[in-house]
Design a protein around this motif. Structure first.
Motif, PDB file in Angstrom:
ATOM      1  N   VAL A   1      40.886   2.797  38.938  1.00 48.30           N
ATOM      2  CA  VAL A   1      42.232   3.326  38.730  1.00 48.30           C
ATOM      3  C   VAL A   1      43.242   2.187  38.662  1.00 48.30           C
ATOM      4  CG1 VAL A   1      44.050   4.815  39.680  1.00 48.30           C
ATOM      5  CG2 VAL A   1      41.644   5.525  39.818  1.00 48.30           C
ATOM      6  N   THR A   2      43.119   1.233  39.571  1.00 44.71           N
ATOM      7  CA  THR A   2      44.038   0.092  39.603  1.00 44.71           C
ATOM      8  C   THR A   2      43.966  -0.701  38.305  1.00 44.71           C
ATOM      9  OG1 THR A   2      43.858  -0.031  42.005  1.00 44.71           O
ATOM     10  CG2 THR A   2      44.685  -1.986  40.880  1.00 44.71           C
ATOM     11  N   LYS A   3      42.764  -0.968  37.824  1.00 45.99           N
ATOM     12  CA  LYS A   3      42.606  -1.699  36.562  1.00 45.99           C
ATOM     13  C   LYS A   3      43.198  -0.918  35.394  1.00 45.99           C
ATOM     14  CE  LYS A   3      38.524  -4.557  37.360  1.00 45.99           C
ATOM     15  NZ  LYS A   3      37.109  -4.760  36.953  1.00 45.99           N
ATOM     16  N   ALA A   4      43.013   0.393  35.409  1.00 45.19           N
ATOM     17  CA  ALA A   4      43.544   1.223  34.318  1.00 45.19           C
ATOM     18  C   ALA A   4      45.061   1.115  34.236  1.00 45.19           C
ATOM     19  CB  ALA A   4      43.136   2.679  34.513  1.00 45.19           C
ATOM     20  N   ILE A   5      45.714   1.023  35.377  1.00 38.72           N
ATOM     21  CA  ILE A   5      47.174   1.003  35.411  1.00 38.72           C
ATOM     22  C   ILE A   5      47.728  -0.416  35.363  1.00 38.72           C
ATOM     23  CG2 ILE A   5      49.228   1.688  36.704  1.00 38.72           C
ATOM     24  CD1 ILE A   5      47.527   4.040  35.526  1.00 38.72           C
TER      25      ILE A   5
ATOM     26  N   PRO B   1      57.529  14.737  33.980  1.00 43.45           N
ATOM     27  CA  PRO B   1      56.302  14.887  33.202  1.00 43.45           C
ATOM     28  C   PRO B   1      56.146  13.786  32.147  1.00 43.45           C
ATOM     29  CG  PRO B   1      57.378  17.008  33.438  1.00 43.45           C
ATOM     30  CD  PRO B   1      58.323  15.972  33.973  1.00 43.45           C
ATOM     31  N   THR B   2      57.242  13.306  31.609  1.00 40.28           N
ATOM     32  CA  THR B   2      57.188  12.233  30.610  1.00 40.28           C
ATOM     33  C   THR B   2      56.631  10.949  31.226  1.00 40.28           C
ATOM     34  OG1 THR B   2      59.088  13.190  29.485  1.00 40.28           O
ATOM     35  CG2 THR B   2      58.555  10.908  28.947  1.00 40.28           C
ATOM     36  N   TYR B   3      57.122  10.612  32.412  1.00 43.42           N
ATOM     37  CA  TYR B   3      56.643   9.411  33.106  1.00 43.42           C
ATOM     38  C   TYR B   3      55.171   9.554  33.468  1.00 43.42           C
ATOM     39  CZ  TYR B   3      56.199   5.796  36.699  1.00 43.42           C
ATOM     40  OH  TYR B   3      55.784   4.729  37.447  1.00 43.42           O
ATOM     41  N   LEU B   4      54.795  10.708  34.019  1.00 40.97           N
ATOM     42  CA  LEU B   4      53.401  10.917  34.397  1.00 40.97           C
ATOM     43  C   LEU B   4      52.495  10.916  33.171  1.00 40.97           C
ATOM     44  CD1 LEU B   4      51.407  11.261  36.663  1.00 40.97           C
ATOM     45  CD2 LEU B   4      51.770  13.739  36.532  1.00 40.97           C
ATOM     46  N   SER B   5      52.983  11.388  32.040  1.00 42.85           N
ATOM     47  CA  SER B   5      52.180  11.386  30.805  1.00 42.85           C
ATOM     48  C   SER B   5      51.748   9.977  30.419  1.00 42.85           C
ATOM     49  CB  SER B   5      52.957  12.009  29.652  1.00 42.85           C
ATOM     50  OG  SER B   5      53.096  13.386  29.848  1.00 42.85           O
ATOM     51  N   LYS B   6      52.621   9.001  30.640  1.00 43.06           N
ATOM     52  CA  LYS B   6      52.274   7.607  30.340  1.00 43.06           C
ATOM     53  C   LYS B   6      51.151   7.117  31.241  1.00 43.06           C
ATOM     54  CE  LYS B   6      56.900   6.595  28.706  1.00 43.06           C
ATOM     55  NZ  LYS B   6      58.163   5.913  28.917  1.00 43.06           N
TER      56      LYS B   6
END
Length: 140
Positions: free
Chosen positions: A79-83, A39-44
């Motif tokens: 989505v790609t730009k966001a990440i 959950p910590t990783y996904l939160s980022k």
């Protein structure tokens, strides 16, 4: 070409959120469990999607995450730009006579390819994947 795992997880998360009833927020723990992530990783990842205006976070006991836009309006490019950010795939590293080459032919060629990829990603949206997933479920 390769995108980071975070982009993969972000796209899957967007699909999971799009498949939820619109009134319900999904907790980070539930989204993380579906993808077998921390959950910590996904939160980022969720923070980046939120900053990009793709999802919203609702605090509290009944809080969680939901799409901010309609699935039709959430493209793979968004989505790609966001990440991944907006950085080009290739920046020319060659210099000539101690000066950077502003007209690098390789960089121009890669830029053309990148433009075509962005065009394709802008035509793929989360709604299309949701529809394919629902059709697959009906077939099984």
């Amino acid at each position: 070409m390769k995108f980071s795992k975070a982009t993969n997880y972000a796209l899957h998360t967007m699909v999971h959120l799009a498949m939820e009833p619109t009134s319900e927020a999904v907790k980070v723990e539930e989204l993380a469990n579906r993808q077998m992530l921390s959950p910590t990783y996904l939160s980022k990842i969720l923070t980046k999607l939120s900053k990009a205006g793709l999802i919203m976070s609702t605090p509290g006991v009944k809080g969680g995450y939901r799409l901010l836009r309609a699935p039709e309006d959430c493209t793979f490019l968004d989505v790609t730009k966001a990440i991944e950010g907006q950085e080009s795939l290739l920046n020319c590293t060659m210099s000539h006579d101690g000066k950077w080459n502003k007209n690098c032919l390789i960089e121009r060629a890669m830029s053309d390819v990148e433009d075509k990829m962005k065009e394709e990603l802008s035509h793929k949206n989360i709604a299309g994947i949701v529809k394919q997933a629902e059709n697959r479920e009906k077939e099984n």
